[in-house]
Design an enzyme around this catalytic site. Structure first.
Site, PDB file in Angstrom:
ATOM      1  N   ILE A  63      -5.339   0.438   4.557  1.00 24.09           N
ATOM      2  CA  ILE A  63      -4.383   1.511   4.860  1.00 24.09           C
ATOM      3  C   ILE A  63      -4.145   2.285   3.574  1.00 24.09           C
ATOM      4  O   ILE A  63      -4.064   1.690   2.492  1.00 24.09           O
ATOM      5  CB  ILE A  63      -3.066   0.950   5.441  1.00 24.09           C
ATOM      6  CG1 ILE A  63      -2.116   2.082   5.855  1.00 24.09           C
ATOM      7  CG2 ILE A  63      -2.403  -0.024   4.495  1.00 24.09           C
ATOM      8  CD1 ILE A  63      -0.957   1.590   6.710  1.00 24.09           C
ATOM      9  N   GLU A  97      -3.171  -8.262   3.777  1.00 23.02           N
ATOM     10  CA  GLU A  97      -3.168  -8.785   2.410  1.00 23.02           C
ATOM     11  C   GLU A  97      -2.861  -7.648   1.458  1.00 23.02           C
ATOM     12  O   GLU A  97      -3.366  -6.532   1.641  1.00 23.02           O
ATOM     13  CB  GLU A  97      -4.534  -9.372   2.057  1.00 23.02           C
ATOM     14  CG  GLU A  97      -4.747 -10.756   2.637  1.00 23.02           C
ATOM     15  CD  GLU A  97      -6.206 -11.139   2.719  1.00 23.02           C
ATOM     16  OE1 GLU A  97      -7.059 -10.284   2.407  1.00 23.02           O
ATOM     17  OE2 GLU A  97      -6.489 -12.271   3.106  1.00 23.02           O
ATOM     18  N   ASN A 102       0.900  -4.519  -6.446  1.00 21.59           N
ATOM     19  CA  ASN A 102       0.937  -3.199  -5.794  1.00 21.59           C
ATOM     20  C   ASN A 102       2.352  -2.922  -5.279  1.00 21.59           C
ATOM     21  O   ASN A 102       2.662  -3.070  -4.084  1.00 21.59           O
ATOM     22  CB  ASN A 102      -0.093  -3.169  -4.659  1.00 21.59           C
ATOM     23  CG  ASN A 102      -0.307  -1.776  -4.098  1.00 21.59           C
ATOM     24  OD1 ASN A 102       0.485  -0.870  -4.367  1.00 21.59           O
ATOM     25  ND2 ASN A 102      -1.361  -1.608  -3.324  1.00 21.59           N
ATOM     26  N   TYR A 109       5.722  -2.430   2.989  1.00 21.59           N
ATOM     27  CA  TYR A 109       5.597  -3.493   3.984  1.00 21.59           C
ATOM     28  C   TYR A 109       6.920  -4.234   4.178  1.00 21.59           C
ATOM     29  O   TYR A 109       7.252  -4.640   5.294  1.00 21.59           O
ATOM     30  CB  TYR A 109       4.486  -4.468   3.586  1.00 21.59           C
ATOM     31  CG  TYR A 109       3.136  -3.799   3.426  1.00 21.59           C
ATOM     32  CD1 TYR A 109       2.706  -2.842   4.335  1.00 21.59           C
ATOM     33  CD2 TYR A 109       2.300  -4.112   2.366  1.00 21.59           C
ATOM     34  CE1 TYR A 109       1.481  -2.215   4.189  1.00 21.59           C
ATOM     35  CE2 TYR A 109       1.067  -3.500   2.216  1.00 21.59           C
ATOM     36  CZ  TYR A 109       0.666  -2.545   3.126  1.00 21.59           C
ATOM     37  OH  TYR A 109      -0.549  -1.931   2.984  1.00 21.59           O
TER      38      TYR A 109
HETATM   39  C1  LIG Z   1       1.047   2.231  -0.338  1.00 22.60           C
HETATM   40  C2  LIG Z   1       0.920   3.659   0.213  1.00 22.60           C
HETATM   41  C3  LIG Z   1       0.108   3.601   1.511  1.00 22.60           C
HETATM   42  C4  LIG Z   1       2.325   4.191   0.513  1.00 22.60           C
HETATM   43  O1  LIG Z   1       2.165   5.470   1.136  1.00 22.60           O
HETATM   44  P1  LIG Z   1       3.371   6.556   1.130  1.00 22.60           P
HETATM   45  O2  LIG Z   1       2.993   7.636   2.078  1.00 22.60           O
HETATM   46  O3  LIG Z   1       3.714   6.913  -0.261  1.00 22.60           O
HETATM   47  O4  LIG Z   1       4.531   5.670   1.761  1.00 22.60           O
HETATM   48  P2  LIG Z   1       5.992   6.179   2.137  1.00 22.60           P
HETATM   49  O5  LIG Z   1       6.224   7.582   1.727  1.00 22.60           O
HETATM   50  O6  LIG Z   1       6.199   5.829   3.572  1.00 22.60           O
HETATM   51  O7  LIG Z   1       6.874   5.251   1.207  1.00 22.60           O
HETATM   52  C5  LIG Z   1       6.834   3.850   1.362  1.00 22.60           C
HETATM   53  C6  LIG Z   1       7.419   3.168   0.153  1.00 22.60           C
HETATM   54  O8  LIG Z   1       6.567   3.333  -0.979  1.00 22.60           O
HETATM   55  C7  LIG Z   1       7.385   3.827  -2.093  1.00 22.60           C
HETATM   56  N1  LIG Z   1       6.574   4.631  -2.949  1.00 22.60           N
HETATM   57  C8  LIG Z   1       5.819   5.690  -2.614  1.00 22.60           C
HETATM   58  N2  LIG Z   1       5.197   6.159  -3.727  1.00 22.60           N
HETATM   59  C9  LIG Z   1       5.576   5.367  -4.752  1.00 22.60           C
HETATM   60  C10 LIG Z   1       5.278   5.322  -6.132  1.00 22.60           C
HETATM   61  N3  LIG Z   1       4.445   6.198  -6.712  1.00 22.60           N
HETATM   62  N4  LIG Z   1       5.846   4.370  -6.869  1.00 22.60           N
HETATM   63  C11 LIG Z   1       6.697   3.479  -6.333  1.00 22.60           C
HETATM   64  N5  LIG Z   1       7.018   3.462  -5.024  1.00 22.60           N
HETATM   65  C12 LIG Z   1       6.465   4.400  -4.251  1.00 22.60           C
HETATM   66  C13 LIG Z   1       8.438   4.632  -1.434  1.00 22.60           C
HETATM   67  O9  LIG Z   1       9.510   4.827  -2.299  1.00 22.60           O
HETATM   68  C14 LIG Z   1       8.759   3.778  -0.244  1.00 22.60           C
HETATM   69  O10 LIG Z   1       9.603   2.732  -0.648  1.00 22.60           O
HETATM   70  P3  LIG Z   1      11.154   2.804  -0.347  1.00 22.60           P
HETATM   71  O11 LIG Z   1      11.344   2.156   0.977  1.00 22.60           O
HETATM   72  O12 LIG Z   1      11.740   2.042  -1.454  1.00 22.60           O
HETATM   73  O13 LIG Z   1      11.532   4.246  -0.341  1.00 22.60           O
HETATM   74  C15 LIG Z   1       0.250   4.603  -0.820  1.00 22.60           C
HETATM   75  O14 LIG Z   1       0.937   4.486  -2.049  1.00 22.60           O
HETATM   76  C16 LIG Z   1      -1.229   4.350  -1.048  1.00 22.60           C
HETATM   77  O15 LIG Z   1      -2.078   4.818  -0.286  1.00 22.60           O
HETATM   78  N6  LIG Z   1      -1.561   3.623  -2.131  1.00 22.60           N
HETATM   79  C17 LIG Z   1      -2.977   3.379  -2.512  1.00 22.60           C
HETATM   80  C18 LIG Z   1      -3.705   2.524  -1.515  1.00 22.60           C
HETATM   81  C19 LIG Z   1      -2.964   1.235  -1.266  1.00 22.60           C
HETATM   82  O16 LIG Z   1      -2.403   0.622  -2.172  1.00 22.60           O
HETATM   83  N7  LIG Z   1      -2.990   0.792   0.010  1.00 22.60           N
HETATM   84  C20 LIG Z   1      -2.361  -0.452   0.421  1.00 22.60           C
HETATM   85  C21 LIG Z   1      -3.292  -1.590   0.181  1.00 22.60           C
HETATM   86  S1  LIG Z   1      -2.619  -3.140   0.803  1.00 22.60           S
END
Ligand SMILES: CC(C)(COP(=O)(O)OP(=O)(O)OC[C@H]1O[C@@H](n2cnc3c(N)ncnc32)[C@H](O)[C@@H]1OP(=O)(O)O)[C@@H](O)C(=O)NCCC(=O)NCCS
Length: 146
Positions: A63, A97, A102, A109
């Site tokens: 994801i 997982e 991260n 999650y």
């Molecule tokens: C993890 C990921 C999917 C989150 O996507 P997103 O669209 O930013 O998620 P959301 O906007 O719904 O935010 C979800 C949470 O992530 C946090 N978040 C988003 N960007 C962040 C950053 N740069 N640093 C810290 N927290 C962050 C948000 O604050 C939120 O947490 P909260 O409940 O405390 O507010 C994205 O960062 C990503 O694609 N990362 C790289 C790939 C990855 O790690 N995939 C998961 C592998 S298991």
């Protein structure tokens, strides 16, 4: 298209490992019970997830949200869509997982109702270091804390 979006989401291999090849994604899509979910606006895909359901257990295989689209709820929406897809497919629980390091993914999650049920030491190799994987589980019907 899935591979191109995945490559953007996993452009930093130190966060969650390297992007998957188009062939690897095509192979997964050919397995029974695998579905792809895509988040997009009018112009472009902004995120994707692959989920596999086998009998009463489902797993988020991958994801991600593209870097410029992060922090506005798309990851939460995609995760919730995975929960809904797993429930519709008859799963009793959804697993995934995540690398222990991260932090954004772990916050996502936790906020969508996943709980740790296992830890695999040295599962990933990120940034030149061994990193543990946390196995997370979300029971279908459990309430998210968001
Ligand atoms: C993890 C990921 C999917 C989150 O996507 P997103 O669209 O930013 O998620 P959301 O906007 O719904 O935010 C979800 C949470 O992530 C946090 N978040 C988003 N960007 C962040 C950053 N740069 N640093 C810290 N927290 C962050 C948000 O604050 C939120 O947490 P909260 O409940 O405390 O507010 C994205 O960062 C990503 O694609 N990362 C790289 C790939 C990855 O790690 N995939 C998961 C592998 S298991």
């Amino acid at each position: 298209m899935l591979a191109a979006v995945h490559a953007l989401c996993f452009a930093d291999p130190d966060v969650a490992g390297p992007a998957w090849s188009a062939q690897a994604i095509a192979d997964l899509m050919g397995l029974p019970g695998v579905a792809a979910l895509i988040a997009q606006d009018e112009q472009e895909p902004l995120g994707m997830a692959l989920i596999r359901t086998v009998v009463d257990e489902a797993e988020i295989l991958t994801i991600g949200v593209t870097p410029t689209a992060r922090g506005r709820g798309l990851g939460t929406a995609l995760t919730q869509a995975c929960v809904d897809t797993a429930a519709a497919a008859g799963a009793a629980a959804l697993y995934l997982e995540v690398a222990e390091t991260n932090a954004p993914a772990r916050r996502l999650y936790a906020a969508t109702g996943f709980e740790p049920v296992g830890r695999r030491a040295n599962y990933y190799h990120l940034g030149g270091q061994p990193v543990a994987a946390l196995l997370l589980r979300r029971a279908m019907g459990a309430n998210a804390v968001v």
